[in-house]
Write a protein that holds these residues in place. Structure first.
Motif, PDB file in Angstrom:
ATOM      1  N   LEU A  50       0.557  -1.113  -0.086  1.00  0.00           N
ATOM      2  CA  LEU A  50      -0.034  -0.232   0.000  1.00  0.00           C
ATOM      3  C   LEU A  50       0.873   1.259  -0.099  1.00  0.00           C
ATOM      4  N   ARG A  68      -5.495   4.065  -2.081  1.00  0.00           N
ATOM      5  CA  ARG A  68      -5.174   3.062  -3.345  1.00  0.00           C
ATOM      6  C   ARG A  68      -6.338   2.805  -3.980  1.00  0.00           C
ATOM      7  N   THR A  69      -7.447   2.628  -3.269  1.00  0.00           N
ATOM      8  CA  THR A  69      -8.729   2.390  -4.087  1.00  0.00           C
ATOM      9  C   THR A  69      -9.714   3.588  -4.618  1.00  0.00           C
TER      10      THR A  69
END
Length: 245
Positions: free
Chosen positions: A97, A170-171
């Motif tokens: 991450l 990240r999403t």
């Protein structure tokens, strides 16, 4: 009169200092390190003790501790040891991450688990329901205070908080969605493993946010980011270029 108002305004700013977004190296170079390290260790110790209080209250735990408790009932480890192992495993998830732990992150993994086991060794579950309720309530309030202390030291987030923010970044999902998803998953898994879910779980869920919101601004140590200080000094320096005519 103006002097007193200025001092009051300065004190108010210090009481409500914002959290700085610093790299691990900048966290250690941002000043007031002795105060911040002391606050960090006190906060982490109290956090572990608050977990022990909620466990001895025997009325339900927060999602992560439901998971820790359920797992501890299935493996030959103490609750605190399970907390340390899980924290270390969660920290490994930071690597993909692109999250980087600070000193406080590493200390979080170890100190909270040790303090929780010490607290469990000192406390016993009361016989009466009202005494268990008081122990739970004091544990939740202490948890909020402890969270404000260690987060306010600005020496790095806990491994579980970093997992949440890392996934969110990240999403592209919101912090609320990511946090809710993670906590529902660990709560369900912990419950399946035998972790205690009860009124304490609900009480923690509805109260911990307001508690941290109350304590954190008052306990955040005001810092000057090394990077920002450098940028500010460069920006304030006189230019060597002549103005266009």
């Amino acid at each position: 009169m103006r002097h007193h108002l200025t001092r009051a305004a300065r004190a108010a700013r210090l009481r409500h200092a914002p959290l700085a977004n610093l790299t691990p190296r900048e966290q250690l170079r941002a000043g007031r390190l002795t105060r911040r390290l002391t606050q960090l260790m006190v906060g982490l110790t109290l956090y572990g003790l608050s977990m022990a209080m909620m466990i001895r209250g025997a009325l339900g735990l927060d999602p992560w501790d439901v998971f820790h408790s359920g797992l501890a009932s299935r493996v030959p480890l103490t609750f605190g040891q399970v907390t340390i192992v899980v924290g270390a495993l969660v920290l490994l998830l930071w690597w993909p991450l692109r999250q980087w732990p600070g000193f406080g992150t590493i200390a979080n993994v170890v100190v909270i688990g040790v303090a929780a086991d010490v607290g469990l060794g000192l406390l016993t579950t009361p016989d009466t329901i009202w005494a268990r309720g008081l122990l739970l309530a004091f544990g939740i309030v202490l948890n909020g205070l402890a969270g404000g202390l260690y987060i306010g030291s600005q020496l790095g987030p806990g491994p579980r908080d970093g997992l949440m923010t890392g996934f969110a970044r990240r999403t592209g999902l919101s912090i609320r969605v990511v946090r809710t998803t993670i906590e529902v998953v660990v709560l369900v898994v912990g419950w399946v493993l035998g972790g205690p879910v009860g009124v304490g779980t609900v009480l923690y869920a509805v109260s911990i946010g307001p508690l941290v919101q109350f304590f954190l601004p008052r306990l955040t140590v005001p810092l000057e980011s090394p990077r920002r200080s450098c940028d500010a000094s460069v920006a304030s320096a006189p230019s060597t270029k002549t103005a266009d005519r």
